[in-house]
Design a protein around this motif. Structure first.
Motif, PDB file in Angstrom:
ATOM      1  N   LYS A  21      -8.802   7.123   2.619  1.00 24.03           N
ATOM      2  CA  LYS A  21      -7.912   6.084   2.098  1.00 24.03           C
ATOM      3  C   LYS A  21      -6.713   6.697   1.389  1.00 24.03           C
ATOM      4  O   LYS A  21      -5.574   6.279   1.592  1.00 24.03           O
ATOM      5  N   LEU A  22      -6.979   7.685   0.556  1.00 21.12           N
ATOM      6  CA  LEU A  22      -5.908   8.332  -0.200  1.00 21.12           C
ATOM      7  C   LEU A  22      -4.946   9.071   0.731  1.00 21.12           C
ATOM      8  O   LEU A  22      -3.727   8.924   0.608  1.00 21.12           O
ATOM      9  N   GLU A  24      -4.338   8.551   3.885  1.00 27.70           N
ATOM     10  CA  GLU A  24      -3.560   7.589   4.678  1.00 27.70           C
ATOM     11  C   GLU A  24      -2.412   6.998   3.858  1.00 27.70           C
ATOM     12  O   GLU A  24      -1.274   6.938   4.319  1.00 27.70           O
ATOM     13  N   GLN A  25      -2.708   6.572   2.627  1.00 27.10           N
ATOM     14  CA  GLN A  25      -1.686   5.938   1.793  1.00 27.10           C
ATOM     15  C   GLN A  25      -0.590   6.923   1.386  1.00 27.10           C
ATOM     16  O   GLN A  25       0.588   6.591   1.410  1.00 27.10           O
ATOM     17  N   VAL A  26      -0.973   8.116   0.997  1.00 25.65           N
ATOM     18  CA  VAL A  26       0.023   9.123   0.604  1.00 25.65           C
ATOM     19  C   VAL A  26       0.881   9.496   1.804  1.00 25.65           C
ATOM     20  O   VAL A  26       2.109   9.571   1.699  1.00 25.65           O
ATOM     21  N   SER A  27       0.263   9.699   2.947  1.00 22.98           N
ATOM     22  CA  SER A  27       1.010  10.056   4.158  1.00 22.98           C
ATOM     23  C   SER A  27       1.984   8.958   4.560  1.00 22.98           C
ATOM     24  O   SER A  27       3.095   9.237   5.014  1.00 22.98           O
ATOM     25  N   THR A  28       1.571   7.716   4.380  1.00 23.07           N
ATOM     26  CA  THR A  28       2.413   6.579   4.757  1.00 23.07           C
ATOM     27  C   THR A  28       3.580   6.391   3.792  1.00 23.07           C
ATOM     28  O   THR A  28       4.720   6.241   4.214  1.00 23.07           O
ATOM     29  N   HIS A  29       3.296   6.399   2.493  1.00 26.73           N
ATOM     30  CA  HIS A  29       4.309   6.077   1.485  1.00 26.73           C
ATOM     31  C   HIS A  29       5.119   7.284   1.015  1.00 26.73           C
ATOM     32  O   HIS A  29       6.235   7.123   0.522  1.00 26.73           O
ATOM     33  N   VAL A  76      -6.760   4.831  -5.693  1.00 27.47           N
ATOM     34  CA  VAL A  76      -5.655   5.256  -4.839  1.00 27.47           C
ATOM     35  C   VAL A  76      -4.342   4.816  -5.470  1.00 27.47           C
ATOM     36  O   VAL A  76      -3.361   5.566  -5.480  1.00 27.47           O
ATOM     37  N   MET A  77      -4.316   3.603  -6.022  1.00 28.48           N
ATOM     38  CA  MET A  77      -3.085   3.070  -6.623  1.00 28.48           C
ATOM     39  C   MET A  77      -2.621   3.912  -7.809  1.00 28.48           C
ATOM     40  O   MET A  77      -1.419   4.066  -8.019  1.00 28.48           O
ATOM     41  N   LEU A  80      -0.833   6.881  -6.289  1.00 28.49           N
ATOM     42  CA  LEU A  80       0.441   6.461  -5.704  1.00 28.49           C
ATOM     43  C   LEU A  80       1.477   6.168  -6.783  1.00 28.49           C
ATOM     44  O   LEU A  80       2.657   6.493  -6.628  1.00 28.49           O
TER      45      LEU A  80
END
Length: 92
Positions: A21-22, A24-29, A76-77, A80
């Motif tokens: 999850k982490l 994916e989110q870091v890679s995306t944002h 995760v938030m 981010l």
């Protein structure tokens, strides 16, 4: 340069759930953030150098210096949010 170090282990249940999850989110944002996954069993010296005594641990580094540390219980938030703050500071 911002780098994220994710210290994980084979027997860490939280790591297995949180890591994808982490990442994916870091890679995306934050596609410019370099992500390094560190297996503490394989990289014991590196884990010791960064004073990692529990899992999971996420370090956010800027130019090789630790800026933020997250250990055991974090979202995760939270990660981010800190990455966004750092990115805003660097881009000023």
């Amino acid at each position: 340069m911002i780098e994220l170090l994710y210290f994980s282990g084979e027997h860490c249940g939280v790591c297995k759930v949180l890591k994808p999850k982490l990442i994916e989110q870091v890679s995306t944002h934050f596609p410019e953030v370099k992500i390094n996954i560190i297996d503490v069993q394989q990289e014991q010296a590196l884990a010791a150098q960064h004073l990692v005594f529990t899992l999971p641990v996420v370090l956010i580094m800027v130019e090789g210096k630790e800026q933020y540390r997250f250990a055991r219980s974090f979202s995760v938030m939270e990660v981010l949010d800190k990455l966004e703050r750092l990115e805003n500071l660097i881009n000023q």
